[in-house]
Every structure is written in C-alpha cells, then in structure tokens.
Write an enzyme that holds these catalytic residues in place. Structure first.
Site, mmCIF file in Angstrom:
data_model
loop_
_atom_site.group_PDB
_atom_site.id
_atom_site.type_symbol
_atom_site.label_atom_id
_atom_site.label_comp_id
_atom_site.label_asym_id
_atom_site.label_seq_id
_atom_site.Cartn_x
_atom_site.Cartn_y
_atom_site.Cartn_z
ATOM 1 C CE1 TYR A 166 1.787 4.515 -6.119
ATOM 2 C CE2 TYR A 166 1.584 5.794 -4.100
ATOM 3 C CZ TYR A 166 2.139 4.735 -4.793
ATOM 4 O OH TYR A 166 3.039 3.908 -4.171
ATOM 5 C CE LYS A 220 0.538 1.429 -4.124
ATOM 6 N NZ LYS A 220 0.913 0.026 -4.432
ATOM 7 C CB THR A 248 13.690 3.979 -3.776
ATOM 8 O OG1 THR A 248 12.365 4.444 -4.055
ATOM 9 C CG2 THR A 248 13.692 3.231 -2.455
ATOM 10 C CB SER A 255 -0.924 -0.030 1.225
ATOM 11 O OG SER A 255 -1.706 1.132 1.296
ATOM 12 C CB SER A 256 1.185 4.312 -0.604
ATOM 13 O OG SER A 256 1.796 5.587 -0.464
#
Length: 255
Positions: A160, A164, A195, A146-147
């Site tokens: 987005y 999620k 990242t 998920s986020s």
C-alpha cells in the site's frame, strides 16, 4: 443550465469516508459533484441527498477503478451528465480518492495482492485521469490521494505504502506535463484518520488510537473533515498557485 459561477468536481470513492467528506466540502464551496461508488449504491445515494440539501447538484456513478477496460464507458457516462445536466460544461476538478487498504507482511504478500494495490491505487488513477483529459477544463485541478505511509513506515503496509509513493511521483509528472493547459496537480497524504478504512482500526481500537495520538504533535488522530476541507481548498481558485506538491495532512505525525 449551470450557473457559470458554479463549478463541477468528480470525486472517485465519494460514497463514504474521506471521499464523502470531500464531496460535502466541495458542495459547501458551491461545486456540483459527480461521485463514484464501487458496490454500495445506497451510501452513494445518501451522499447525493446530503449534497443536494446544500443547494448544489450531485450524481452517483458506479466505477470499478481496478478495471481499466470499463473506463471508456464510464467517461461516456460522465460526458452525458455534463451535456444533459450542465449544458456541455467541463470538469473543474478531479479527485482521485477511491481505494482500499491492505495490511500484510512483506514476506507473505502475494503477487495477486500486489497487483490489486497497483491496479486500484496507481494504474486506475493513472489511466482514468488520462481518459478524462478531454473533459477537464483548462485551468482545472487534479488532486490525487496519497498516504502518510509513503513517508513513514508501519509493518504490513509495504504494498500500500509503495503504491502511494508512486502516486506522489505521478502527481509531479502530471503537473509538469499538464502545465501547458494550466491544470494543477497535487497529492494529499492523510495520516491516521478515524474512518472504516482498513477495518476501522484507527476509529475503533482505543489502544491503537492512543498510540497514534501520542506520536502526533497535535495529540489526536485525524477526522474526515480534517482531510476533505484541504482537498476542497486545492480544488478551488484559492489554491491557484499551488502545484506539484505533496501535502501531508497528519497533524504532525512522527516529526
């Protein structure tokens, strides 16, 4: 023939970022790993080499998560690996990690962009997990990525973040319906991680990183190994009584 004490995990999007770290952390726990990549096979092959140095087997398969029509063929490939390399064993863990980011204002998000987010982050994991059910061992673990953006909000992430949030809901339904097979399903919601995801802003933009750190109780942005170790834990027997949970791994962002 596989050692009965060792287990097998499938990690989508395991060639870089959080997926790569998850694959490595699983290998450290003794898992053999099948990982997927979308286009950059050289990165996937490097992860395979790193896993093999840890003493477990690893294989990389190509997968376009947005194209559900290819899932039957992909499942056949996974079945082939399980039969030929692991003596007809089944998967002990599935990590639905693959994904891409998008940062577009709500007012200008197109139908095509929303469809892409739906296909990659919701429809893809939904049907891939469904297709892999015959290959999942009873008592296995499914972890959906998920986020933090499903809880807190930033401009430009409506598509987005909404997908999620759907993943979090899906995880609970999967846990309920797969419980008869003792399959556990949880979602892991990373916060801001350094990242190359989303263009690498968290990693490369010093001012943005400083802002994120100032909003985080632990005073820094996350690193890939902050996430991979949690996912590996949820795939292991150490978490055998954790089920249907959304676990945010954000260092205490915006609390």
């Amino acid at each position: 023939m596989i050692n009965e004490q060792q287990k097998i995990a499938l990690v989508t999007g395991g060639s870089r970022g959080l997926g790569k770290d998850t694959a490595l952390r699983l290998a450290e726990k003794g898992f053999h790993v099948i990982l997927t990549y979308h286009s950059q096979q050289e990165f996937a092959d490097q992860v395979v080499k790193e896993i093999e140095k840890l003493g477990t087997k690893a294989f990389a398969l190509k997968l376009d998560l947005s194209n559900t029509k290819d899932f039957d063929h992909f499942v056949i490939k996974v079945q082939g690996l399980l039969d030929t390399e692991f003596g007809a064993a089944k998967l002990d863990a599935l990590v639905n990690n693959a994904g891409v980011g998008i940062n577009v204002p709500f007012a200008s998000t197109t139908e095509e962009e929303l469809d892409a987010m739906t296909n990659i982050h919701f429809k893809g994991p939904y049907f891939l997990t469904q297709k892999l059910l015959p290959l999942l061992k009873d008592g296995s673990s499914v972890v959906n990525t998920s986020s933090g953006l499903a809880r807190f909000s930033f401009p430009g992430y409506s598509a987005y973040g909404a997908m999620k949030a759907a993943v979090d809901s899906l995880s609970r339904y999967q846990a309920l319906e797969l419980g008869s097979r003792k399959i556990r399903v949880n979602s892991v919601a990373p916060g801001a991680i350094a990242t190359d995801f989303g263009g690498g802003a968290t990693r490369d933009n010093a001012d943005f990183g400083k802002f994120l750190s100032s909003e985080t109780a632990l005073g820094r942005v996350g690193m890939p190994d902050d996430i991979g170790s949690v996912v590996a834990f949820l795939c292991s027997e150490e978490s055998k009584w954790i089920n249907a949970q959304r676990i945010e791994v954000s260092g205490g962002f915006k609390i």
